[in-house]
Design a protein around this motif. Structure first.
Motif, short mmCIF file in Angstrom:
data_model
loop_
_atom_site.label_atom_id
_atom_site.label_comp_id
_atom_site.label_asym_id
_atom_site.label_seq_id
_atom_site.Cartn_x
_atom_site.Cartn_y
_atom_site.Cartn_z
N LEU A 164 0.85 -1.20 0.00
CA LEU A 164 0.00 0.00 0.00
C LEU A 164 0.88 1.24 0.00
O LEU A 164 1.75 1.40 0.87
CB LEU A 164 -0.91 0.01 1.24
CG LEU A 164 -2.18 -0.84 1.19
CD1 LEU A 164 -2.93 -0.73 2.50
CD2 LEU A 164 -3.08 -0.42 0.04
N MET A 165 0.66 2.13 -1.00
CA MET A 165 1.38 3.40 -1.06
C MET A 165 0.58 4.45 -0.30
O MET A 165 -0.65 4.49 -0.36
CB MET A 165 1.57 3.83 -2.52
CG MET A 165 2.29 2.79 -3.38
SD MET A 165 3.95 2.39 -2.75
CE MET A 165 4.75 3.98 -2.99
N ARG A 166 1.30 5.33 0.37
CA ARG A 166 0.62 6.33 1.20
C ARG A 166 -0.19 7.30 0.35
O ARG A 166 -1.32 7.67 0.72
CB ARG A 166 1.66 7.09 2.03
CG ARG A 166 1.04 7.92 3.15
CD ARG A 166 2.11 8.54 4.01
NE ARG A 166 2.79 9.64 3.32
CZ ARG A 166 3.81 10.32 3.83
NH1 ARG A 166 4.30 9.97 5.02
NH2 ARG A 166 4.36 11.31 3.16
N TYR A 167 0.34 7.69 -0.80
CA TYR A 167 -0.39 8.67 -1.61
C TYR A 167 -1.67 8.06 -2.18
O TYR A 167 -2.68 8.75 -2.35
CB TYR A 167 0.52 9.23 -2.71
CG TYR A 167 0.71 8.33 -3.90
CD1 TYR A 167 -0.12 8.42 -5.01
CD2 TYR A 167 1.73 7.39 -3.92
CE1 TYR A 167 0.06 7.60 -6.11
CE2 TYR A 167 1.93 6.57 -5.01
CZ TYR A 167 1.09 6.67 -6.11
OH TYR A 167 1.28 5.86 -7.18
N GLY A 183 4.76 9.33 8.66
CA GLY A 183 5.11 7.92 8.63
C GLY A 183 5.73 7.52 7.31
O GLY A 183 6.06 8.36 6.47
N PRO A 184 5.90 6.22 7.07
CA PRO A 184 6.56 5.74 5.85
C PRO A 184 5.72 6.04 4.61
O PRO A 184 4.52 6.26 4.68
CB PRO A 184 6.69 4.24 6.09
CG PRO A 184 5.62 3.90 7.07
CD PRO A 184 5.49 5.10 7.95
N GLU A 185 6.39 6.02 3.46
CA GLU A 185 5.72 6.28 2.19
C GLU A 185 4.86 5.08 1.75
O GLU A 185 3.94 5.23 0.97
CB GLU A 185 6.75 6.60 1.10
CG GLU A 185 7.51 7.90 1.33
CD GLU A 185 6.59 9.11 1.21
OE1 GLU A 185 5.60 9.03 0.45
OE2 GLU A 185 6.86 10.12 1.87
N SER A 186 5.18 3.91 2.25
CA SER A 186 4.42 2.72 1.88
C SER A 186 4.46 1.72 3.03
O SER A 186 5.27 1.85 3.95
CB SER A 186 4.99 2.07 0.61
OG SER A 186 6.30 1.59 0.84
#
Length: 364
Positions: free
Chosen positions: A97-100, A120-123
């Motif tokens: 899962l990607m954050r964007y 948090g992390p980008e993914s």
């Protein structure tokens, strides 16, 4: 005249009337400032944090599985956290899962009325743990279907009733009540049983007893299943058995084998003993061993016997003397009376032996 028209009078300096467009502008500026303040109040950003790699127990991934709320209204989060954001691949691979992407999905939700600040992390990687899921399911299933246990008092009552019914068979059989097949609901509230229906014949295997009682004037029948096994038994002599004696039925009886007795050579078939001859003395009450008996001796040493000589269709009878002893079918030596010749003969019956010669061959 204009001031008057709008009702403005004064003894000193006269006020100049306010133009209509100026009033509209003032109201517009005031409304704009109010709206900006209200929007600024509503658009305070919410903060959400993307969790690092996580493990779930379901194939469905929800917002609460991968997102940690930092600052967001509780009522909004309670509705938002159950939203589905993805599914675990069926081949066991983790879900990436990607954050964007997650931000785009949440921004389209009607529940989101303010900008979201992500930290948090980008993914993140989401794995499923089916072992935990299956184990939890099994525990739940076992708890749901756990059988109801019988009341100890009801159990003792049934044991006493069955024990009394099996008294006549205790020397021949051992039994065990199959409690798993007992209808527990039917034995509740029963304090006594008036009748027990026992099978006509008790044999090794499963037997069905029916216990009858009455509860508040209503007849109630309770089936009780028993696993019955025949006790290991062997044969003992009821009286002294002497060597050479032919055994009869009244001289033997069954007895349960004690755990301290070695049963390897004990006689356990009554039919194989009746009519047999005692080979060595057996005291009354002692176990009969297989080597204690044998086929009856039909011809004894030095007995005078009739000798049949059979050759084809010709039968010759003569006399002889037994040089040994034997039972039916045994081969013994005999001595002819006339020429005192020794021959091998087979015992046929008491005092009768047979010599079989080869049938004469026709020469061509």
């Amino acid at each position: 005249m204009i001031a008057e028209r709008h009702g403005f009078r004064g003894s000193g300096t006269q006020r100049r009337p306010v133009a209509g467009w100026q009033l509209v502008c003032a109201v517009g500026v005031w409304l704009g400032l109010f709206s900006s303040a209200a929007f600024a109040q509503q658009s305070d950003p919410w903060t959400l944090q993307l969790k690092p790699n996580v493990t779930v127990t379901s194939s469905i991934v929800r917002v609460e599985d991968v997102v940690q709320p930092v600052s967001i209204p509780d009522n909004v989060w309670d509705q938002l956290r159950k939203s589905t954001v993805g599914l675990i691949p069926t081949d066991g691979r983790p879900l990436q899962l990607m954050r964007y992407r997650l931000a785009e999905a949440l921004n389209h939700s009607k529940l989101v009325t303010a900008p979201i600040l992500w930290v948090g992390p980008e993914s993140t990687s989401v794995r499923s743990n089916p072992v935990v899921q299956v184990a939890a399911k099994v525990v739940t299933t076992v708890a749901e279907v756990a059988p109801k246990e019988i009341d100890p008092q009801s159990k003792r009552l049934i044991e006493r009733v069955v024990e009394k019914a099996m008294q006549d068979y205790e020397n021949d059989f051992e039994y065990k009540i199959d409690w798993e097949r007992l209808p527990i609901a039917q034995v509740e509230e029963i304090t006594s049983y008036q009748r027990v229906a026992v099978p006509t014949t008790i044999t090794a295997g499963v037997a069905r007893f029916v216990l009858t009682s009455a509860v508040e004037g209503e007849k109630r029948e309770v089936p009780v299943y028993l696993q019955i096994n025949e006790l290991p038994r062997a044969i003992v002599a009821t009286q002294n058995l002497s060597r050479g004696q032919i055994i009869g039925p009244s001289q033997l009886q069954w007895k349960v084998i004690d755990s301290t007795v070695r049963s390897d050579h004990l006689a356990t078939d009554m039919s194989q003993l009746i009519g047999q001859e005692v080979k060595r003395n057996v005291p009354a009450g002692r176990w009969v061993q297989q080597t204690d008996v044998g086929p009856p001796i039909l011809v004894r040493r030095n007995d005078m016997v009739e000798v049949m000589v059979v050759g084809g269709a010709i039968v010759i009878r003569t006399g002889g003397k037994a040089m040994g002893e034997g039972s039916e079918g045994d081969l013994i030596q005999i001595e002819t009376i006339e020429d005192r010749k020794r021959l091998l003969a087979r015992v046929i019956s008491t005092g009768l032996v047979e010599i079989v010669t080869r049938a004469p061959q026709v020469q061509r």
